[in-house]
Design an enzyme around this catalytic site. Structure first.
Site, PDB file in Angstrom:
ATOM      1  N   HIS A 124       0.271   1.463   1.846  1.00 13.65           N
ATOM      2  CA  HIS A 124      -0.918   0.930   1.159  1.00 13.65           C
ATOM      3  C   HIS A 124      -0.574   0.248  -0.164  1.00 13.65           C
ATOM      4  O   HIS A 124      -1.403  -0.458  -0.732  1.00 13.65           O
ATOM      5  CB  HIS A 124      -1.982   2.026   0.948  1.00 13.65           C
ATOM      6  CG  HIS A 124      -1.661   3.033  -0.112  1.00 13.65           C
ATOM      7  ND1 HIS A 124      -1.157   4.277   0.183  1.00 13.65           N
ATOM      8  CD2 HIS A 124      -1.787   2.994  -1.457  1.00 13.65           C
ATOM      9  CE1 HIS A 124      -1.000   4.960  -0.937  1.00 13.65           C
ATOM     10  NE2 HIS A 124      -1.373   4.206  -1.949  1.00 13.65           N
ATOM     11  N   ASP A 154       1.874   6.070   6.470  1.00 13.28           N
ATOM     12  CA  ASP A 154       1.661   5.409   5.190  1.00 13.28           C
ATOM     13  C   ASP A 154       2.976   5.210   4.431  1.00 13.28           C
ATOM     14  O   ASP A 154       3.056   5.431   3.231  1.00 13.28           O
ATOM     15  CB  ASP A 154       0.656   6.175   4.317  1.00 13.28           C
ATOM     16  CG  ASP A 154       0.196   5.352   3.104  1.00 13.28           C
ATOM     17  OD1 ASP A 154       0.250   4.115   3.175  1.00 13.28           O
ATOM     18  OD2 ASP A 154      -0.189   5.970   2.078  1.00 13.28           O
ATOM     19  N   SER A 227       1.467   6.155  -6.462  1.00 17.97           N
ATOM     20  CA  SER A 227       1.706   5.967  -5.030  1.00 17.97           C
ATOM     21  C   SER A 227       3.055   5.307  -4.780  1.00 17.97           C
ATOM     22  O   SER A 227       3.368   4.269  -5.359  1.00 17.97           O
ATOM     23  CB  SER A 227       0.604   5.100  -4.412  1.00 17.97           C
ATOM     24  OG  SER A 227      -0.614   5.783  -4.386  1.00 17.97           O
TER      25      SER A 227
END
Length: 486
Positions: A124, A154, A227
């Site tokens: 992402h 992911d 992230s």
């Protein structure tokens, strides 16, 4: 005199112990972190110094694009813009309009895993990017390219052109223990090179965010921008890739989640070797035994499966590995390759390290009796072949979005015109030059990227085919079945 001799001997022993202890601490300080004495605070400076150089800042850019979107018509707006439009459509409705999307930028983190520039981050963080800029801890900047991505976990693998880069050491996340100290290293909230500390709060956690989950849960503060960053142990070794946080506000309120290196290593290896992740499927649907028991209790049903741990089998796919092993609905899987599984996320982590063609031992309870079988795992298409993600080149056709004139002539609002057909899957299926593709596998085809995504998704699915629907310049509608296999 004897009294003084005893005192002298005691003093010499204490001094010797002191020298030995001092020497021991110096040796350990030189070779790695000093292990904290029970009751003393843990020194995490060594881990931070080891990890920081390997964690990078990633800037994502998606350029401005023209898109066709459906909008709700306002009859009064139409009236003031075009009085005849009001009377033509007094109830409003939907219409399509061309809009220019703004340029988008975002930031995230990544971890250098090899000295030649391979970097792991979250899918992402890079999905849909037109440009990726990587900034190292020493402020050197590089342009990055995407090597491969995996939405199911992911994870993404990107690459910069560099040499002798500060790659992180990778540890086995299976060795982590609940309560162990860890550091989260990344670039949260625009604050580069940030380190936060906490403990491992839980392992093999599933929160329903990804297709495959076995998260490391930590109370080390993780925020937006973390992230793709590193979760490291007290030796500064990578144990996980920080992926998300549990929050209703979007900011840290206690818990973050990282993808373990056992899963990361498999994704990286598959992307490098095959271009896409090779998934070995057991061929069941189900969930945690305890969740099933509790759901049945809510219905006032008594359940006795012979255990409160394991994976409850709710459905067995025909011709899958589980069917070959003789599993049936209502059985409970308790071990894979001799390793105990107490819940679905633990089984997913084990299975994700397998490839089609691998043999595994499955232990399960059938009518509360233990059964062990060895089976060969298969891919989503029911065989043991390597599955490669196809590109548009496999179609052997060139396409372009239709013009405004074509839209008006054919009374359609979108589509891709086939402008050239070479040898390939499109020609094999009977698609000819001039045909306008409107939908593929029931998804609208507004631009070339839509077709590219449809090919990628279908090529690794259970049924690798494209159902192509569209219209000829004469107005005649048609559909074709494009087989992407062999």
């Amino acid at each position: 005199m004897k009294k003084y001799q005893k005192l002298l001997l005691s003093a010499m022993c204490i001094a010797a112990l002191g020298i030995s202890a001092g020497t021991f601490m110096k040796v350990n300080a030189a070779s790695g972190p000093v292990v904290a004495v029970s009751g003393q605070p843990v020194d995490l400076t060594y881990a931070a110094e080891k990890a920081l150089p390997a964690v990078v800042h990633i800037k994502y850019v998606q350029n401005s694009k023209t898109q066709t979107v459906k909008m709700q018509s306002n009859p009064f707006e139409d009236f003031f813009n075009d009085p005849f439009g009001f009377f033509g459509n007094p109830q409003g409705g939907t219409r399509e309009r061309q809009i220019q999307t703004p340029k988008r930028t975002a930031t995230g983190s990544g971890v250098i895993i090899s000295t030649d520039g391979y970097i792991v981050t979250n899918n992402h963080v890079v999905e849909g990017a037109d440009e990726l800029t990587v900034t190292l801890n020493d402020n050197h900047e590089f342009s990055a390219r995407i090597i491969g991505t995996d939405q199911t976990t992911d994870l993404a693998l990107i690459k910069i052109d560099g040499k002798s880069l500060p790659a992180i050491s990778i540890a086995n996340s299976d060795d982590l223990k609940v309560g162990e100290w860890v550091l989260a290293v990344g670039n949260p909230l625009g604050l580069n090179n940030t380190v936060t500390a906490g403990i491992v709060s839980a392992k093999a956690r599933s929160i329903g965010a990804n297709g495959v989950e076995s998260f490391i849960q930590t109370d080390a503060a993780i925020n937006m921008g973390n992230s793709g960053g590193a979760l490291v142990n007290t030796r500064g070794e990578l144990v996980g890739i920080n992926a998300m946080l549990a929050s209703q506000t979007g900011y840290n309120i206690g818990y973050g989640f990282a993808i373990p290196t056992t899963i990361m290593n498999k994704v990286v290896a598959d992307i490098k070797e095959y271009g896409t992740v090779q998934r070995a499927l057991l061929g069941i649907q189900g969930g945690d035994v305890l969740n099933y028991i509790n759901s049945e209790k809510e219905k006032d049903n008594e359940v006795d499966l012979g255990t409160n741990e394991g994976v409850y089998v709710a459905k067995v796919e025909n011709d899958g590995a589980a069917a070959d092993a003789g599993l049936e609905k209502g059985d409970v899987i308790t071990h894979i390759d001799g390793k105990k599984v107490t819940k679905m996320s633990e089984m997913q982590e084990i299975m994700y390290n397998k490839r089609p063609g691998d043999k595994v031992s499955i232990t399960y309870l059938h009518n509360k009796k233990k059964v062990t079988k060895t089976v060969t795992l298969k891919n989503a298409q029911g065989n043991t072949k390597v599955v490669k993600q196809a590109d548009m080149d496999i179609l052997g056709a060139d396409v372009r979005p239709i013009t405004s004139q074509q839209k008006e002539q054919l009374n359609i609002s979108y589509g891709l015109e086939v402008i050239k057909v070479n040898n390939g899957k499109m020609k094999d299926a009977g698609v000819t030059k001039g045909f306008i593709i409107q939908r593929v596998n029931d998804e609208p085809m507004r631009d070339v990227e839509d077709l590219q995504q449809a090919v990628k998704s279908a090529s690794t699915s259970k049924e690798p085919v494209l159902i192509v629907r569209g219209i000829y310049p004469t107005g005649k509608k048609a559909y074709f079945v494009v087989d992407l296999e062999s």
